[in-house]
Structures are given as structure tokens and as C-alpha cells.
Design a protein around this motif. Structure first.
Motif, mmCIF file in Angstrom:
data_model
loop_
_atom_site.group_PDB
_atom_site.id
_atom_site.type_symbol
_atom_site.label_atom_id
_atom_site.label_comp_id
_atom_site.label_asym_id
_atom_site.label_seq_id
_atom_site.Cartn_x
_atom_site.Cartn_y
_atom_site.Cartn_z
ATOM 1 N N HIS A 44 0.816 -1.208 0.000
ATOM 2 C CA HIS A 44 0.000 0.000 0.000
ATOM 3 C C HIS A 44 0.855 1.267 0.000
ATOM 4 O O HIS A 44 0.558 2.218 -0.708
ATOM 5 N N ASP A 45 1.901 1.289 0.821
ATOM 6 C CA ASP A 45 2.711 2.509 0.862
ATOM 7 C C ASP A 45 3.909 2.380 -0.072
ATOM 8 O O ASP A 45 4.259 1.312 -0.554
ATOM 9 N N GLU A 46 4.568 3.533 -0.318
ATOM 10 C CA GLU A 46 5.653 3.588 -1.286
ATOM 11 C C GLU A 46 6.833 2.728 -0.869
ATOM 12 O O GLU A 46 7.463 2.086 -1.715
ATOM 13 N N ALA A 47 7.134 2.694 0.427
ATOM 14 C CA ALA A 47 8.280 1.900 0.897
ATOM 15 C C ALA A 47 8.076 0.416 0.605
ATOM 16 O O ALA A 47 9.000 -0.280 0.172
ATOM 17 N N LYS A 48 6.858 -0.077 0.833
ATOM 18 C CA LYS A 48 6.589 -1.499 0.577
ATOM 19 C C LYS A 48 6.599 -1.806 -0.921
ATOM 20 O O LYS A 48 6.994 -2.891 -1.339
ATOM 21 N N MET A 51 10.150 -2.119 -1.803
ATOM 22 C CA MET A 51 10.635 -3.404 -1.309
ATOM 23 C C MET A 51 10.208 -4.530 -2.252
ATOM 24 O O MET A 51 10.989 -5.434 -2.562
ATOM 25 N N SER A 52 8.968 -4.474 -2.724
ATOM 26 C CA SER A 52 8.479 -5.496 -3.653
ATOM 27 C C SER A 52 9.233 -5.445 -4.980
ATOM 28 O O SER A 52 9.490 -6.475 -5.604
ATOM 29 N N LEU A 53 9.579 -4.219 -5.415
ATOM 30 C CA LEU A 53 10.342 -4.083 -6.652
ATOM 31 C C LEU A 53 11.731 -4.693 -6.491
ATOM 32 O O LEU A 53 12.233 -5.387 -7.386
ATOM 33 N N MET A 54 12.368 -4.444 -5.333
ATOM 34 C CA MET A 54 13.664 -5.072 -5.053
ATOM 35 C C MET A 54 13.544 -6.587 -5.063
ATOM 36 O O MET A 54 14.407 -7.299 -5.594
#
Length: 497
Positions: A44-48, A51-54
């Protein structure tokens, strides 16, 4: 399973097998945990989302490493959707600042993964749902051909007169390469009947600017290419320079051939094919020299054996190189293009042998699979069909560089010929001995003076394979044939290795 090529000395085979199995189990366990963590963590948030992209980058690399290219493509497709969501969130929030440094690095890595997956798709022509799309399908008009959606990379710098560093050259090439792939994809969608991404010649004007940009890139990179021969240059940087140039040459050949429906037009790039082979010989030669010095410091006691036939006159002995994996593209795709598109038999067979001997997997590109595809295409094109072929016209310049040794292209770029008098100092080339015109050649090389006629030339039309099971079904046929037409050159084969 083994540190050395087949036929080399090894320790306890049973111990190696058991040890490899344990590593495999641990790796798959953590891979499963990582997949579950991504699925169970709502982005939901940009940080997650970052993280998913990484995670998609890491998982795509793991899937490539174990030979599951389909799952690797799914990871990259997922990452592309995530990246677009991230950027949409930024646009919606009206954030004017550029991406953070960590995100810039991530986008660079992801751009290279996307280019790699797209190149794989373009070479082997995967069916849905394993097609990488860089552009949206809707709203396709001639006015939107050069735009069509946000690019993956964020580098918009103009190509300078001279690149300040290898890093700058690589960033510029990544950006240009992605733009070219997006252009080709959009054009193919615009021209509905475009077979195998071959575009009508009348559309070439749209792509003229890319050819000029590639020429500008080549000029800006030329000093760096020449500098790789400097004694102070590290082996890693020297290899990176050679590999980047190989991929740029390949990109230029393939883009120009996008507008041709004749395989014979690849002949105009013979000197480029030879330059790719020369650069690959540098890379593999240096790697073999380092591996031999480390593994067999006393050559008199070396028991390593080559598992492959040699066409370099008995002097090619790259038998110490261990199988390797790299997440980035390297020498395999350019050599694959030479193996399947170069009709000079000797240059083609050199490329095939370099693929076989190097034992590499670069992202999803596997050198052994590429070598076997190249060998199959060469066998089909060079077999006797009972019709007399015209002899190859050999000009003096062609005769002088037939063996891909010190071709004019490589000499002009600061790459000396491979001969007996080249030192092996720091940054120098591995010396594989002289390979002269009089060197004994294998039987398949006897056709060197024959031109493969257009009637016998084929292109790869589809490859279905499983790198884990080491099996592939290959299909080739006529270039530029309209879909649905009967193809008399269609051939299908199954290979197992």
C-alpha cells in the motif's frame, strides 16, 4: 555439481552431488519464504512497493540462475507493473523531486533486466503470457509512435562528444537500447501484419534518428574502447568495456535489419560480426589465462582437458574456466547473433565454439543452448541440397581478415591481432597461439569459399525449452513471410543435452 568442465580432474563425485543437493534444498526453501513474504505483504505505501520491486529483481535473478525463464519473466512483468504504480503515485502526489539515489540504482538494475527479458523474447519469440511489453496497447497512432508511455529508465542525458566514464557510457546505452526496443514494439503493433518484428522499409525514416544516435554513442565511446588495452586497466573494467561494445554492435546490426525481409542483407555486417568474435576472444582469453594461473600454476602437471572440438588450429585451450552465472548481459547474446546470422562459416563456427567453451548463463541467456541453436541453423544452411552454389567473392580486404584475427574493425579500435608476440602483462590478452590460414580446419569449415544462397537461409521462428531439464524444441523458417503463408523452409527439431 562440478567446478570444472567435463573431462577435467575432480574429487569425490558422490560428495559433490550430495553437497549440491543440500545447497539446492536450502536455496528453494528461502526462495519459497521470499515468495510468500511478497504475497502476504500488501503493497500500500511507497516503501513497501519499493521493497516489492527489489524482491522482483532478486527473484528474477534467482529464477534465471536455476533456469526457469518463464517465472523470471513473470517476476519482471510484475516489477514493471509495480514501477508504473510507484510513478503514478508520485505524479498523483505532485512530487517534483527526482527519485532517491537508492531508487535510481534500483531502476538502473531493473532497466537492464527488462532489456534482457525483451531481448530474450525477441530472439526466441515466446507466446503469451511470456511476452514483455514496454508500451501500452491502446491509443496507438503515428503521432504517438516515438512516445507511447513512460520509459523504464529515467536517464535523459544527451550523448556527449566523449563519455567521461564507462559508467556514463553504459547508462546512455541502456537508455538508447530501451528506446529502440520501445520503438520497434510500437511499430510492430502499428503495422498489424509485421511478421517476427520485421518492419516495412517505408517506415525506416521513423527510425533514422536512432541510427544517428548509435553512431554518436560509438564515437563518444571510442576513446574508452581504445583505453582498455592500457597496462594499468583492471581486468574487470577491460572486460566491461569489451562486453558493452559487443552489445552495442549487436544492437546496431539488429536495429538496421528490422527493416529488411532478406537474410542476405546480414552479409553487409560481416566486419561487425568479426569484431564481436574478436572482443569475445579477448574476454574469454583473459578469463582462461587467469583461471589457468590459479588452478594450474605449473602447466606441466595440468590434467584439465577440453570437452569440445577445436577449430582454432589446435591452439585453443580454454579448459580451466568454471561455469558461471551473471545477472547482467555479457558475451552470450552477441555471439548468438553471430552464430545464427553470420554466413561466413569460419566466423560462425568460432562464435559457436566460444559459446560452448565459455559455459555461461547471463541472466536468462544460456551459452550451451545458444551454441546448439547456432549449430543447428548452420547445419541446415550449409548442407548440400543438390544445387550448385556460387563461390564466395573474396576481395583482398575480406581475405586478409577471414580468420577474425585482427580485423580492421578491431585494429581501428585499439585491439591488436591475436598472435605469437602479444605479451601477457597486466591488462594484456591471453595468448592462444597463432592461428594461421594454413591451420588444419574441421570438415565443416571446407565450405568457407561458398556463399550461403538466400534460398537456404532461415531464421529462428520459435524456441520452446526447459533449461532445468535440458531439452528444447527449435523451429526455423523463412524471414519476412506473412503469417499464415505456407513456408517450405520450416524445420523443427528437438535437442537434449
Amino acid at each position: 555439481m562440478s567446478e570444472s568442465p567435463p573431462g577435467s580432474p575432480s574429487g569425490n563425485d558422490q560428495y559433490q552431488s550430495d553437497n549440491a543437493s543440500r545447497h539446492w534444498e536450502v536455496a528453494l526453501k528461502h526462495y519459497s519464504l521470499a515468495i510468500n513474504a511478497v504475497v502476504q505483504s500488501p503493497s500500500h505505501d511507497e516503501a513497501k512497493k519499493r521493497m516489492s520491486l527489489m524482491a522482483s529483481v532478486l527473484l528474477a535473478c534467482f529464477d534465471s540462475f536455476i533456469g526457469d525463464h518463464k517465472q523470471a519473466i513473470r517476476q519482471i512483468q510484475s516489477g514493471l507493473a509495480l514501477l508504473e504504480t510507484l510513478r503514478a503515485d508520485r505524479r498523483q502526489a505532485s512530487l517534483p523531486q527526482p527519485e532517491e539515489p537508492v531508487e535510481q540504482d534500483l531502476i538502473q538494475m531493473f532497466t537492464r533486466l527488462v532489456i534482457q527479458a525483451k531481448s530474450y523474447d525477441m530472439a526466441f519469440h515466446f507466446p503469451q503470457p511470456y511476452v514483455i511489453r514496454l508500451t501500452p496497447k491502446v491509443g496507438m497512432t503515428t503521432a504517438s509512435i516515438s512516445d507511447g508511455g513512460p520509459p523504464v529508465s529515467t536517464n535523459n542525458a544527451k550523448i556527449p562528444e566523449v563519455f567521461a566514464s564507462l559508467h556514463d557510457g553504459r547508462l546512455a546505452w541502456d537508455t538508447l537500447c530501451e528506446k529502440i526496443m520501445r520503438f520497434t514494439e510500437q511499430m510492430s503493433a502499428y503495422v498489424r501484419m509485421s511478421p517476427m518484428n520485421i518492419l516495412p522499409i517505408e517506415l525506416k525514416q521513423y527510425g533514422k534518428g536512432f541510427d544517428e544516435e548509435m553512431e554518436a554513442w560509438s564515437r563518444a565511446f571510442s576513446p574508452i574502447l581504445t583505453s582498455r588495452m592500457a597496462p594499468a586497466k583492471s581486468t574487470q573494467e577491460k572486460t566491461a568495456i569489451a562486453v558493452l561494445k559487443m552489445n552495442q554492435i549487436m544492437g546496431r546490426i539488429l536495429f538496421n535489419m528490422t527493416f529488411s525481409d532478406s537474410e542476405s542483407e546480414f552479409d553487409q555486417f560481416l566486419m561487425f560480426f568479426r569484431e564481436i568474435v574478436n572482443l569475445a576472444m579477448e574476454v574469454i582469453g583473459d578469463e582462461e589465462r587467469r583461471a589457468a594461473a590459479k588452478r594450474c600454476p605449473n602447466p606441466e602437471f595440468c590434467q584439465h582437458q577440453s570437452a569440445h572440438a577445436d577449430i582454432f588450429g589446435g591452439e585453443y585451450t580454454a579448459k580451466h574456466i568454471k561455469p558461471s552465472f551473471s545477472a547482467d548481459l555479457g558475451i552470450v547474446p552477441p555471439l548468438f547473433v553471430v552464430a545464427t546470422k553470420c554466413r561466413d562459416p569460419l566466423t560462425r563456427q568460432q562464435a559457436i565454439q566460444l559459446l560452448r567453451t565459455s559455459s555461461r548463463r547471463e541472466g536468462m541467456w544460456d551459452s550451451e543452448l545458444c551454441a546448439r541453436i547456432g549449430s543447428w541453423i548452420a547445419t541446415i544452411e550449409e548442407e548440400d541440397d543438390g544445387v550448385a552454389d556460387l563461390p564466395r567473392p573474396l576481395s583482398s580486404s575480406t581475405e586478409a581478415s577471414r580468420l577474425s584475427i585482427g580485423s580492421p574493425g578491431s585494429i581501428s579500435n585499439g585491439s591488436p591481432a591475436f598472435g605469437e608476440d602479444i605479451p601477457l602483462g597486466p591488462g594484456g590478452n591471453a595468448r592462444w597461439g597463432s592461428r594461421r590460414e594454413s591451420s588444419p580446419l574441421s570438415p565443416q569449415m571446407k565450405t568457407d569459399t561458398k556463399l550461403v544462397p538466400e534460398r537456404k537461409r532461415v531464421m529462428v521462428r520459435a524456441v520452446e525449452f526447459d533449461l532445468q531439464k535440458r531439452v528444447a524444441v527449435l523451429q526455423c523458417g523463412t524471414r519476412g513471410l506473412i503469417p499464415g503463408m505456407l513456408d517450405m523452409r520450416t524445420r523443427v527439431t528437438k535437442i537434449v543435452w
